[in-house]
Design an enzyme around this catalytic site. Structure first.
Site, PDB file in Angstrom:
ATOM      1  CB  ALA A  34      -0.972   0.003   1.174  1.00 27.72           C
ATOM      2  CG  HIS A  39       5.822   3.004   1.804  1.00 27.38           C
ATOM      3  ND1 HIS A  39       4.461   3.076   1.750  1.00 27.38           N
ATOM      4  CD2 HIS A  39       6.118   2.286   2.908  1.00 27.38           C
ATOM      5  CE1 HIS A  39       3.940   2.418   2.775  1.00 27.38           C
ATOM      6  NE2 HIS A  39       4.923   1.938   3.504  1.00 27.38           N
TER       7      HIS A  39
END
Ligand code: PAF
EC number: 6.3.2.1
Length: 280
Positions: A34, A39
């Protein structure tokens, strides 16, 4: 460029062995998928620092406290691979449960002390699950450096501790929290918020900034906590697991920032547990 998706530890090992023989450095970005811009900032940091980059995607059952939370965790492998295309990473490691925890698996990595407080106190066993899977991922990727977000501050300290204690030959790199425009810390769990809840979620960061300002002005946590909790309640948060000032490294409790400190919070909004932290 689409990166190869590797699903087995032996397949990954074949790649990393070849890179090591060629004298190349390896960076790992462990994730549960996700993927969001937080990230991706870790991936960029890894690309800047290492010859080869592996992103791992594994929704680790051992770090969830309830089967429902595990089942609801967003799984978006196809979108994740697309988001990684522009970074030209060298491999995306997506093991399944049997690769990570084959029949007979019996080892747990447990970090004492640091895991007794904050999220550890509210999510029994969570950090054992994190420490065990991170140890495996660091060894499986044979990485020189691994990149973790500061948003999970307690997790970052736990990982630093286990790497030092177990003499793992890997440097842990902490990267700053990436925020939405309204200040909400990016998190895969934000996807679980309804539109209505999402519109209120930034109140967590706002309340924390207000506490931090009060601390900088010389007030204590005891004086500031109740007002911040009332502000969160007024914004629709149903409960606050903790709003604490802690030493930035060993997480011991503080009333004032008399040494480098972190203000950390976890609170529930419409059934979703949000966490955040800021330096004070
Ligand atoms: O921060 C996360 O996404 C997870 O806790 C991690 C480090 C990938 C371990 O499962």
């Amino acid at each position: 460029m689409t990166a190869p998706i590797i699903r087995t530890v032996s397949g990954l090992r074949a790649m990393t062995d070849a890179w090591r023989r060629a004298g190349e450095t390896i960076g790992a970005v462990p994730t549960m998928g996700a993927l969001h811009d937080g990230h991706l900032s870790l991936v960029q940091a890894a690309k800047n620092a290492c010859d080869r980059v592996i992103v791992t995607i594994f929704v680790n059952p051992r770090q969830f406290n309830s089967p429902e939370d595990y089942a609801n965790y967003p799984r978006t492998e196809h979108d994740d691979a697309e988001k990684l295309e522009r970074f030209a990473v060298d491999a995306i490691f997506v093991p399944d449960g049997d690769q990570m925890y084959p029949a007979g698996f019996a080892t747990t990595v447990s970090v004492a002390g640091l895991t007794d407080v904050l999220c550890g106190a509210h999510r029994p066993g969570h950090f054992d699950g994190v420490a065990t899977v991170v140890t495996k991922l660091l060894l499986q990727t044979a990485c020189d450096k691994a990149f973790f977000g500061e948003k999970d501050w307690q997790q970052l300290q736990v990982v630093r501790r286990l790497v030092a204690d177990l003499n793992l030959p890997c440097e842990i790199v902490g990267c700053p929290t990436i925020r939405e425009m309204d200040g909400l810390a990016m998190s895969s769990r934000n996807l679980l918020l309804s539109d209505r809840a999402r519109a209120r979620a930034a109140a967590l960061h706002e309340a924390m900034e207000e506490v931090a300002e009060g601390l900088r002005a010389g007030r204590t946590m005891a004086e500031l906590r109740l007002k911040a909790e009332a502000r969160l309640e007024a914004a629709g948060f149903t409960s606050v697991d903790y709003l604490d000032l802690r030493a930035h490294d060993d997480l011991s409790a503080l009333e004032r920032p008399e040494r480098p400190a972190r203000l950390l919070a976890a609170a529930w909004l419409a059934g979703v547990r949000l966490i955040d932290n800021i330096g004070v």
